[in-house]
Design a protein around this motif. Structure first.
Motif, PDB file in Angstrom:
ATOM      1  N   UNK A 141       0.831  -1.206   0.000  1.00 29.89           N
ATOM      2  CA  UNK A 141       0.000   0.000   0.000  1.00 29.89           C
ATOM      3  C   UNK A 141       0.864   1.253   0.000  1.00 29.89           C
ATOM      4  N   UNK A 142       1.974   1.226   0.748  1.00 33.06           N
ATOM      5  CA  UNK A 142       2.865   2.386   0.796  1.00 33.06           C
ATOM      6  C   UNK A 142       3.617   2.563  -0.516  1.00 33.06           C
ATOM      7  N   UNK A 143       4.040   1.461  -1.110  1.00 33.75           N
ATOM      8  CA  UNK A 143       4.763   1.538  -2.379  1.00 33.75           C
ATOM      9  C   UNK A 143       3.906   2.194  -3.453  1.00 33.75           C
ATOM     10  N   UNK A 144       2.594   1.996  -3.365  1.00 34.49           N
ATOM     11  CA  UNK A 144       1.684   2.612  -4.335  1.00 34.49           C
ATOM     12  C   UNK A 144       1.680   4.136  -4.225  1.00 34.49           C
ATOM     13  N   UNK A 145       2.167   4.662  -3.096  1.00 32.00           N
ATOM     14  CA  UNK A 145       2.254   6.115  -2.908  1.00 32.00           C
ATOM     15  C   UNK A 145       3.524   6.698  -3.529  1.00 32.00           C
ATOM     16  N   UNK A 146       4.396   5.814  -4.043  1.00 32.34           N
ATOM     17  CA  UNK A 146       5.679   6.284  -4.570  1.00 32.34           C
ATOM     18  C   UNK A 146       5.897   5.835  -6.009  1.00 32.34           C
ATOM     19  N   UNK A 147       4.806   5.861  -6.778  1.00 33.11           N
ATOM     20  CA  UNK A 147       4.927   5.651  -8.211  1.00 33.11           C
ATOM     21  C   UNK A 147       5.235   6.999  -8.864  1.00 33.11           C
ATOM     22  N   UNK A 148       5.362   7.017 -10.170  1.00 34.40           N
ATOM     23  CA  UNK A 148       5.727   8.236 -10.882  1.00 34.40           C
ATOM     24  C   UNK A 148       4.825   9.408 -10.533  1.00 34.40           C
ATOM     25  N   UNK A 149       5.457  10.541 -10.222  1.00 31.37           N
ATOM     26  CA  UNK A 149       4.711  11.759  -9.926  1.00 31.37           C
ATOM     27  C   UNK A 149       3.861  12.169 -11.115  1.00 31.37           C
ATOM     28  N   UNK A 150       4.454  12.115 -12.313  1.00 28.66           N
ATOM     29  CA  UNK A 150       3.723  12.421 -13.543  1.00 28.66           C
ATOM     30  C   UNK A 150       3.786  11.189 -14.431  1.00 28.66           C
ATOM     31  N   UNK A 151       2.642  10.652 -14.871  1.00 29.16           N
ATOM     32  CA  UNK A 151       2.676   9.454 -15.718  1.00 29.16           C
ATOM     33  C   UNK A 151       3.336   9.755 -17.050  1.00 29.16           C
ATOM     34  N   UNK A 152       3.971   8.750 -17.669  1.00 23.86           N
ATOM     35  CA  UNK A 152       4.626   8.983 -18.957  1.00 23.86           C
ATOM     36  C   UNK A 152       3.606   9.247 -20.064  1.00 23.86           C
ATOM     37  N   UNK A 153       4.066   9.896 -21.113  1.00 25.25           N
ATOM     38  CA  UNK A 153       3.207  10.130 -22.270  1.00 25.25           C
ATOM     39  C   UNK A 153       3.045   8.840 -23.060  1.00 25.25           C
ATOM     40  N   UNK A 154       1.865   8.633 -23.609  1.00 25.20           N
ATOM     41  CA  UNK A 154       1.688   7.547 -24.563  1.00 25.20           C
ATOM     42  C   UNK A 154       2.295   7.983 -25.901  1.00 25.20           C
ATOM     43  N   UNK A 182      16.344   3.481   0.331  1.00 27.55           N
ATOM     44  CA  UNK A 182      17.017   2.185   0.406  1.00 27.55           C
ATOM     45  C   UNK A 182      16.179   1.116   1.096  1.00 27.55           C
ATOM     46  N   UNK A 183      15.035   1.502   1.652  1.00 28.75           N
ATOM     47  CA  UNK A 183      14.225   0.558   2.424  1.00 28.75           C
ATOM     48  C   UNK A 183      13.652  -0.545   1.529  1.00 28.75           C
ATOM     49  N   UNK A 184      13.840  -1.778   1.954  1.00 22.80           N
ATOM     50  CA  UNK A 184      13.248  -2.914   1.237  1.00 22.80           C
ATOM     51  C   UNK A 184      11.794  -3.127   1.636  1.00 22.80           C
ATOM     52  N   UNK A 185      11.454  -2.671   2.848  1.00 21.14           N
ATOM     53  CA  UNK A 185      10.090  -2.803   3.350  1.00 21.14           C
ATOM     54  C   UNK A 185       9.679  -1.470   3.961  1.00 21.14           C
ATOM     55  N   UNK A 186       8.858  -0.716   3.239  1.00 19.95           N
ATOM     56  CA  UNK A 186       8.467   0.616   3.694  1.00 19.95           C
ATOM     57  C   UNK A 186       7.673   0.582   4.990  1.00 19.95           C
ATOM     58  N   UNK A 187       7.023  -0.527   5.263  1.00 15.98           N
ATOM     59  CA  UNK A 187       6.204  -0.611   6.479  1.00 15.98           C
ATOM     60  C   UNK A 187       7.042  -0.640   7.740  1.00 15.98           C
ATOM     61  N   UNK A 188       8.358  -0.856   7.607  1.00 14.91           N
ATOM     62  CA  UNK A 188       9.239  -0.887   8.781  1.00 14.91           C
ATOM     63  C   UNK A 188       9.838   0.474   9.109  1.00 14.91           C
ATOM     64  N   UNK A 189       9.587   1.470   8.274  1.00 18.10           N
ATOM     65  CA  UNK A 189      10.115   2.803   8.551  1.00 18.10           C
ATOM     66  C   UNK A 189       9.382   3.447   9.718  1.00 18.10           C
ATOM     67  N   UNK A 190      10.095   4.119  10.632  1.00 19.18           N
ATOM     68  CA  UNK A 190       9.400   4.861  11.692  1.00 19.18           C
ATOM     69  C   UNK A 190       8.715   6.081  11.100  1.00 19.18           C
ATOM     70  N   UNK A 191       7.438   6.256  11.449  1.00 17.74           N
ATOM     71  CA  UNK A 191       6.644   7.356  10.877  1.00 17.74           C
ATOM     72  C   UNK A 191       5.976   8.135  12.008  1.00 17.74           C
ATOM     73  N   UNK A 192       6.242   9.427  12.138  1.00 17.52           N
ATOM     74  CA  UNK A 192       5.592  10.225  13.180  1.00 17.52           C
ATOM     75  C   UNK A 192       4.135  10.523  12.832  1.00 17.52           C
ATOM     76  N   UNK A 193       3.316  10.672  13.852  1.00 15.88           N
ATOM     77  CA  UNK A 193       1.937  11.093  13.605  1.00 15.88           C
ATOM     78  C   UNK A 193       1.901  12.563  13.218  1.00 15.88           C
ATOM     79  N   UNK A 194       2.746  13.363  13.892  1.00 17.17           N
ATOM     80  CA  UNK A 194       2.869  14.791  13.581  1.00 17.17           C
ATOM     81  C   UNK A 194       4.339  15.077  13.284  1.00 17.17           C
ATOM     82  N   UNK A 195       4.606  15.777  12.197  1.00 13.52           N
ATOM     83  CA  UNK A 195       5.982  16.066  11.809  1.00 13.52           C
ATOM     84  C   UNK A 195       6.140  17.535  11.456  1.00 13.52           C
TER      85      UNK A 195
END
Length: 455
Positions: A17-30, A264-277
């Motif tokens: 689910x997290x990896x889906x948040x880090x796909x291309x910012x702008x999709x490529x042109x057809x 470099x994270x192989x598993x994004x779910x293991x990253x520490x994430x603050x509720x407020x940053x």
């Protein structure tokens, strides 16, 4: 991995689910979209877009090739000037460079040709049987390059094209520099950075030695003696300090350290994430940090900058990305202090407020508290010292950068430098690539001049 954030829980979502948040910012042109967009170009003879490109890519020519369905020809035209044309198409601020100069960027049409996306289309869809450039006959010269980031690798590639052998010394365990460790993951997703490095190295004549750090197990004086020339592409490895009380409290760290861990994270779910940053800064790195921590699941992210919105060094495009990701941007407060309220850190930032009075920002004296579980500083970087390397230290001038001339020569004959460590022009990947290319040409020309001297 990120010791000062170990008090935080890991990300709440799964890696997928997290990896889906880090796909291309702008999709490529057809292919169809690229054809339509290429047809919008006027193919200006004296193209202002080309003059705005730090690497001098012939923009009109490569777009004409796309229009004529010659994708390989378009890609070769790009890569001849910028071997990092693929990553630059994704991360380069085209909105303030080539696209800003486009003749269609006017009040009547309101939209320049999408040069960045067309460049990406060409490089991504080119199909070569081998490397598109051949090496010149061997010159017998060997050059040491310190740093395997865009500037060092661009220099190495051009030197290899010119027939020289190159040994690259890299402190990290991977090549790519900023592209591998410092760019937002949604700008260069997946393994693109390493694929680009592999493509570059396929020209041959370039060896990379990893785990080699200047001032530790690598000495500039030794390289200067062993090699025919040395190029320093050191980048800026030291995060600047805020100079505030409590800066070393748990929960406060450099944004670049977190971005590197994220990339470099192989598993994004293991990253520490603050509720407020809270992110302190006003540049593109601050935006990258704020947006990424929001996409990892932080509920509230506040970017704090002591001046006004119009003084931020981040481009307008980047600021819009932050707003689209619901990052709060708070301008005006003057940084004062950070502290931790508990052993299990709960950092807070206290700033003295400012208000506009007679057209100028003036202090109000009031304290503004912003509670956060983590504070990230993104206030720029400086030269990382090379302890024990007197020759390297002697190249640095008063501005904490290496002093070079217009051809990237340092004050010591045979040693050259480029990229962020010399502070010539803008601190952009595309500018670093140009520095590497220019330094390689200077080295090559100096070799030729030396060979022409009477014995």
């Amino acid at each position: 991995m990120i010791e000062s954030l170990q008090h935080l829980p890991p990300a709440a979502d799964s890696h997928g689910a997290l990896a889906a948040q880090f796909t291309d910012l702008a999709p490529p042109l057809t292919a169809r979209q690229a054809a339509v967009e290429a047809a919008r170009c006027h193919y200006c003879y004296d193209a202002p877009c080309t003059r705005a490109c730090p690497t001098g890519i012939d923009v009109a020519s490569f777009i004409r090739n796309i229009h004529d369905q010659n994708i390989n020809g378009a890609a070769v035209g790009i890569l001849k000037q910028n071997i990092f044309g693929g990553s630059c198409a994704r991360v380069c601020p085209t909105e303030i460079l080539c696209e800003d100069a486009c003749v269609r960027n006017n009040p009547a049409e309101r939209a320049p040709v999408k040069i960045g996306l067309l460049q990406r289309h060409a490089v991504d869809n080119a199909r070569f049987d081998g490397h598109p450039f051949e090496r010149a006959p061997s010159t017998g010269k060997t050059v040491a390059v310190v740093g395997a980031g865009p500037v060092g690798l661009a220099c190495a590639h051009r030197l290899a094209m010119l027939g020289h052998d190159v040994v690259v010394f890299e402190a990290q365990l991977k090549a790519g520099g900023l592209n591998e460790y410092g760019i937002a993951k949604y700008k260069l997703p997946g393994e693109f950075a390493q694929q680009e490095v592999d493509f570059l190295l396929s020209i041959g004549g370039i060896e990379i030695r990893y785990g080699q750090k200047l001032g530790e197990n690598l000495q500039l004086r030794e390289l200067h003696a062993r090699f025919d020339a040395v190029f320093l592409g050191l980048g800026l490895g030291a995060s600047r300090r805020l100079g505030l009380v409590g800066e070393d409290a748990p929960g406060l760290l450099a944004a670049t350290d977190y971005i590197a861990a994220l990339r470099q994270a192989q598993d994004l779910s293991q990253l520490p994430v603050p509720r407020r940053a809270v992110v302190i800064g006003a540049g593109n790195t601050a935006i990258d940090m704020a947006v990424q921590i929001k996409r990892l699941g932080a509920e509230e992210v506040t970017l704090v900058y002591r001046r006004g919105l119009d003084a931020m060094s981040a481009t307008g495009h980047e600021i819009e990305i932050a707003k689209a990701n619901f990052v709060h941007i708070r301008t005006g407060p003057r940084r004062s202090r950070c502290w931790s309220t508990k052993a299990v850190a709960s950092p807070a930032c206290a700033s003295k407020g400012r208000a506009w009075r007679r057209g100028r920002l003036a202090r109000t004296g009031a304290l503004i508290d912003i509670a956060a579980d983590a504070v990230f500083k993104a206030i720029g970087q400086g030269m990382a010292p090379a302890p024990g390397d007197d020759l390297a230290a002697g190249l640095v001038g008063e501005g904490e950068r290496i002093v070079v001339d217009a051809s990237l020569r340092t004050r010591v004959p045979g040693i050259y430098a480029g990229g962020d460590c010399v502070a010539l022009g803008q601190d952009l990947t595309v500018q670093a690539v140009q520095h590497g290319k220019l330094a390689a040409l200077a080295i090559h020309n100096d070799f030729a001049a030396e060979a022409a001297w009477p014995t």
